[in-house]
Design an enzyme around this catalytic site. Sequence first.
Site, mmCIF file in Angstrom:
data_model
loop_
_atom_site.group_PDB
_atom_site.id
_atom_site.type_symbol
_atom_site.label_atom_id
_atom_site.label_comp_id
_atom_site.label_asym_id
_atom_site.label_seq_id
_atom_site.Cartn_x
_atom_site.Cartn_y
_atom_site.Cartn_z
ATOM 1 C CG ASP A 145 -5.812 43.820 21.964
ATOM 2 O OD1 ASP A 145 -5.445 42.788 21.382
ATOM 3 O OD2 ASP A 145 -6.886 44.390 21.718
ATOM 4 C CG HIS A 218 -9.437 35.662 21.957
ATOM 5 N ND1 HIS A 218 -10.385 35.850 20.976
ATOM 6 C CD2 HIS A 218 -8.418 36.540 21.667
ATOM 7 C CE1 HIS A 218 -9.988 36.791 20.137
ATOM 8 N NE2 HIS A 218 -8.796 37.227 20.529
#
Length: 332
Positions: A145, A218
């Site tokens: 992330d 995403h």
Amino acid sequence: MPEPQPVLAPLTESAVFLTLVVEPGGEQAVHDFLPDLGGVVRSVGFRMPEEGLTCVLGIGSDAWDRLFDGPRPARLHPFREIRGERHRAPATPGDLVLHLRAARTYPCFELARRITGALGGAVRVVDEVQGFRYFDRRDLLGFVDGTENPTGAAASAAVLVGAEDPEFAAGSYLLVQKYLHDLEKWNALPVEAREHAVGRRMLDDVELSDEEKPTDSHVALTTIVEEDGTEREILRDNMPFGSIERGEFGTYFAGYAADPGVTERMLTRMVVGDPPGHSDRILEVSRAVTGALFFAPSADFLDAPPPRVTPPQPAQEEPTRADLGIGSLRAT
């Protein structure tokens, strides 16, 4: 240029996110505490410099008007719920947010305890998340992330307000959301399906090619490119969190930007889709349960905040003779 709060501090191993509401009548206590915040952070962090303890305080739109007189940040507004055909990003209460970071959790905990203790009954905690850095900076979905976070001068340009709003230069808009994941459903998917949902390879974190990457992944939906080819960026400081007792596993999203509209465009593309109905595949297993927008002013602003709004007082009527206890005089 004013000194910013440490919004550009390096990613850490631990974090605590506190969302607070200011109780009616607590505004003056909160206003009075703002210049003391830096000293409280230093008093905890000085004893453990290796922890890299930092604190960012953000103020919501409604609270801003209750705390300060005069101008307000140009783009500060209440977070507006985003609703698509199948998904939604809810708006939830929040007047203040505290983003505390350190190498380990206990300095964040101690700082949170001292800040809330100093504020006392003036505030109420409505959400608390203790985040942790997972395996080689992966989230609970198994992907790294923050890979595309800007760095250096690009980070400052993306995150800090500048000449476009000079009275609030060096501030930053912080949008926070708490996402809960259905890990059982996610882990039942083949690795290839998970990679197509995210838009990256799971093992080596390499972004899929345009030919491989689905348009509803995403990565595809959160990449904002203007007509002139300029890519709009934000700084993400997301953290995994979880509770075995409650069976809750998720990601706390914290996105800093000089323009909150960039973050809101990303969320709209995720929830509504681009085109509409073509929403983010991750939302099939991940749902937002909180959402709020704050402005994190410069450290200089907090050290010397503008005066607080003084509520208008009701007009005082002239006392009558009876109010003063003076009887009428009559000739007898």
